[in-house]
Enzyme design. Sequence first.
Site, PDB file in Angstrom:
ATOM      1  N   HIS A 307       0.860  -1.147   0.019  1.00 17.67           N
ATOM      2  CA  HIS A 307      -0.036   0.005  -0.059  1.00 17.67           C
ATOM      3  C   HIS A 307       0.839   1.266   0.040  1.00 17.67           C
ATOM      4  O   HIS A 307       2.155   1.427   0.684  1.00 17.67           O
ATOM      5  CB  HIS A 307      -1.036   0.020   1.196  1.00 17.67           C
ATOM      6  CG  HIS A 307      -2.146   0.902   0.922  1.00 17.67           C
ATOM      7  ND1 HIS A 307      -2.045   2.264   1.239  1.00 17.67           N
ATOM      8  CD2 HIS A 307      -3.411   0.675   0.705  1.00 17.67           C
ATOM      9  CE1 HIS A 307      -3.348   2.874   1.054  1.00 17.67           C
ATOM     10  NE2 HIS A 307      -3.974   1.670   0.647  1.00 17.67           N
ATOM     11  N   ASP A 364      -7.825  -5.778   0.068  1.00 23.10           N
ATOM     12  CA  ASP A 364      -8.312  -6.482  -0.970  1.00 23.10           C
ATOM     13  C   ASP A 364      -7.872  -7.946  -0.843  1.00 23.10           C
ATOM     14  O   ASP A 364      -8.510  -8.865  -1.650  1.00 23.10           O
ATOM     15  CB  ASP A 364      -7.844  -6.081  -2.338  1.00 23.10           C
ATOM     16  CG  ASP A 364      -8.350  -4.834  -2.676  1.00 23.10           C
ATOM     17  OD1 ASP A 364      -9.804  -4.571  -2.403  1.00 23.10           O
ATOM     18  OD2 ASP A 364      -7.633  -3.845  -3.082  1.00 23.10           O
TER      19      ASP A 364
HETATM   20  N1  CMC Z   1       4.218  -7.800  -4.780  1.00 20.92           N
HETATM   21  C1  CMC Z   1       5.416  -7.671  -5.094  1.00 20.92           C
HETATM   22  N2  CMC Z   1       6.189  -6.646  -5.129  1.00 20.92           N
HETATM   23  C2  CMC Z   1       5.611  -5.448  -4.846  1.00 20.92           C
HETATM   24  C3  CMC Z   1       4.118  -5.377  -4.446  1.00 20.92           C
HETATM   25  C4  CMC Z   1       3.534  -6.629  -4.569  1.00 20.92           C
HETATM   26  N3  CMC Z   1       2.270  -6.459  -4.239  1.00 20.92           N
HETATM   27  N4  CMC Z   1       3.882  -4.077  -4.131  1.00 20.92           N
HETATM   28  C5  CMC Z   1       5.000  -3.336  -4.300  1.00 20.92           C
HETATM   29  N5  CMC Z   1       6.139  -4.084  -4.619  1.00 20.92           N
HETATM   30  C6  CMC Z   1       7.487  -3.743  -4.688  1.00 20.92           C
HETATM   31  C7  CMC Z   1       7.556  -3.035  -6.025  1.00 20.92           C
HETATM   32  O1  CMC Z   1       8.124  -3.935  -6.887  1.00 20.92           O
HETATM   33  C8  CMC Z   1       8.920  -2.069  -5.537  1.00 20.92           C
HETATM   34  O2  CMC Z   1       9.999  -2.801  -5.444  1.00 20.92           O
HETATM   35  P1  CMC Z   1      11.381  -2.350  -5.893  1.00 20.92           P
HETATM   36  O3  CMC Z   1      11.794  -1.175  -4.769  1.00 20.92           O
HETATM   37  O4  CMC Z   1      12.379  -3.325  -5.723  1.00 20.92           O
HETATM   38  O5  CMC Z   1      11.305  -1.827  -7.090  1.00 20.92           O
HETATM   39  C9  CMC Z   1       8.498  -1.706  -4.081  1.00 20.92           C
HETATM   40  O6  CMC Z   1       7.653  -2.777  -3.812  1.00 20.92           O
HETATM   41  C10 CMC Z   1       7.847  -0.502  -3.811  1.00 20.92           C
HETATM   42  O7  CMC Z   1       6.789  -0.596  -5.030  1.00 20.92           O
HETATM   43  P2  CMC Z   1       6.046   0.615  -5.552  1.00 20.92           P
HETATM   44  O8  CMC Z   1       5.222   0.051  -6.696  1.00 20.92           O
HETATM   45  O9  CMC Z   1       6.898   1.830  -5.704  1.00 20.92           O
HETATM   46  O10 CMC Z   1       4.806   1.100  -4.379  1.00 20.92           O
HETATM   47  P3  CMC Z   1       3.734   2.028  -4.641  1.00 20.92           P
HETATM   48  O11 CMC Z   1       3.290   2.491  -3.272  1.00 20.92           O
HETATM   49  O12 CMC Z   1       3.808   2.837  -5.872  1.00 20.92           O
HETATM   50  O13 CMC Z   1       2.276   1.121  -4.995  1.00 20.92           O
HETATM   51  C11 CMC Z   1       0.517  -0.526  -4.762  1.00 20.92           C
HETATM   52  C12 CMC Z   1       1.461   0.574  -4.126  1.00 20.92           C
HETATM   53  C13 CMC Z   1      -0.627  -0.640  -3.700  1.00 20.92           C
HETATM   54  C14 CMC Z   1       0.086   0.018  -5.970  1.00 20.92           C
HETATM   55  C15 CMC Z   1       1.476  -1.673  -4.592  1.00 20.92           C
HETATM   56  O14 CMC Z   1       1.798  -1.999  -3.538  1.00 20.92           O
HETATM   57  C16 CMC Z   1       1.101  -3.006  -5.594  1.00 20.92           C
HETATM   58  O15 CMC Z   1       0.752  -3.014  -6.842  1.00 20.92           O
HETATM   59  N6  CMC Z   1       0.095  -3.861  -4.713  1.00 20.92           N
HETATM   60  C17 CMC Z   1      -0.550  -4.957  -5.719  1.00 20.92           C
HETATM   61  C18 CMC Z   1      -1.899  -4.352  -6.039  1.00 20.92           C
HETATM   62  C19 CMC Z   1      -3.121  -4.064  -4.891  1.00 20.92           C
HETATM   63  O16 CMC Z   1      -3.016  -4.666  -4.149  1.00 20.92           O
HETATM   64  N7  CMC Z   1      -3.633  -2.935  -4.754  1.00 20.92           N
HETATM   65  C20 CMC Z   1      -4.636  -2.763  -3.793  1.00 20.92           C
HETATM   66  C21 CMC Z   1      -4.133  -1.412  -2.781  1.00 20.92           C
HETATM   67  S1  CMC Z   1      -5.320  -1.418  -1.394  1.00 20.92           S
HETATM   68  C22 CMC Z   1      -6.788  -0.960  -2.218  1.00 20.92           C
HETATM   69  C23 CMC Z   1      -6.990   0.630  -2.591  1.00 20.92           C
HETATM   70  O17 CMC Z   1      -6.998   1.400  -1.677  1.00 20.92           O
HETATM   71  O18 CMC Z   1      -6.871   0.577  -3.719  1.00 20.92           O
END
Ligand code: CMC
Length: 430
Positions: A307, A364
């Site tokens: 998140h 989720d």
């Molecule tokens: N599985 C594997 N790796 C992950 C995941 C995941 N679910 N989420 C983040 N990472 C890794 C990402 O690859 C990155 O690694 P590195 O630093 O080595 O490049 C690091 O963690 C930081 O990730 P980010 O994409 O920069 O983080 P963000 O804050 O931009 O994204 C997120 C947040 C929720 C989009 C992301 O964690 C994600 O894609 N999660 C899976 C989708 C999901 O469950 N979304 C629902 C969110 S809760 C409901 C809502 O409120 O929408």
Amino acid sequence: MTGNAELILDGKSLSLPTVTGSEGEVGIDISSLRAKTGAITLDPAYGNTGSCYSDITFIDGEKGILRYRGYDIADLAEKSTFVETSFLLIYGHLPNAEELQTFSNLLTENQMLHESMRFNFQGFPASAHPMAILSAMINAASSYYPNLICTVNRRERFPNHAARLISQVRTIAAYSYRVSHGLPTIFPKSSLHYTENFLHMMFSNPGEDYELKPEIVRALDMIFILHADHEQNCSTSTVRMVASSQANLYASASAGVCALWGPLHGGANQAVLEMLEQIHQDGDDGTKFLKAVKDKTSNRRLMGFGHRVYKNFDPRALIIKAQCDKVLAQLHRSDPLLEIAKKLEEIALNDDYFISRKLYPNVDFYSGIIMRAIGIPVDMFTVMFAIGRMPGWIANFKEVMENPDSRISRPRQIYTGETLRSYRPMAERA
Ligand code: CMC
């Protein structure tokens, strides 16, 4: 509390005021920055940018706190109802008995769609995703209420339009499911409460009413409460951005539905279930899948984990996990996907890849298993999220509408394209 931050740009010092929220959050107010220096700030994906003042929802991602209008999410999930929580979010206080009755009456009075709207549903192919139908139909609904368009009326008619939207989104959602499955649509019943009515419109058949089990109604109502608002996330920011142009409430909410649809946001609940089904079909217990997730070349993510704001735990996930166990026990069901989810969680919470990146289960991760137990089809999961989020979007729309200092949202950019070049006629181009 106010203070100052000192910015030194090209050797020149600029004092910027700081602002502090009621929970102690500090922001540097850069609203005079461009006028004074010609420079802008750059914050792709807005991870460090506050876009507004808001009284609605407070999140402390480090401590795992989520509060609507000051009330803790666990308290509301246990003691409130979705209708009461909706009132709280929109009007800022818990309703007294009379206010709640008036609000409930408005929801009931506005639950029927305009008769002509029924024809709009026929225009969608059977393969249409319910989120596409939902966003299109919410926007279409605005064309049946011309006074929505007039901004002068936005305030005085707001309670009616807000109630109509909360009520009708549930009717549109149920109809979109019925239509996409070739089933006759079922009218809402005035005698039923909000969530009961939704289940009735989804699952009753002509001459055969769906049996409303209290534990199922309660579980779904709680899912709606847990999704009801979440501060300035992608879809809520979209709603506020559209509202800032003085577009009407329905247009703004419809844009919110589109923003919610993606798998990194509300679409994650569908993606989680599909991921669990795939792992199950592959005969994996989650171990192989997690190996692939950690291999960056696989481009896979553990859906339902991580998140932008929560860095220790998502309080909604704790509540929903407990509710998931309860619902399956009450329904005397076991679900192999729940076992896989628990295994994935156990491995991930002890794995350095996830620990070092502060990745924990989000709302989720378990919500889909409850919805599956209730019988809601997977492609409707994100629609459930949208029904729940509607009061939060409406509350945010209201804040924009009532803010006398509201201006149209208009970020800037750092341009990285070509500098000026001359147009060359076709014959001179290589
Ligand atoms: N599985 C594997 N790796 C992950 C995941 C995941 N679910 N989420 C983040 N990472 C890794 C990402 O690859 C990155 O690694 P590195 O630093 O080595 O490049 C690091 O963690 C930081 O990730 P980010 O994409 O920069 O983080 P963000 O804050 O931009 O994204 C997120 C947040 C929720 C989009 C992301 O964690 C994600 O894609 N999660 C899976 C989708 C999901 O469950 N979304 C629902 C969110 S809760 C409901 C809502 O409120 O929408």
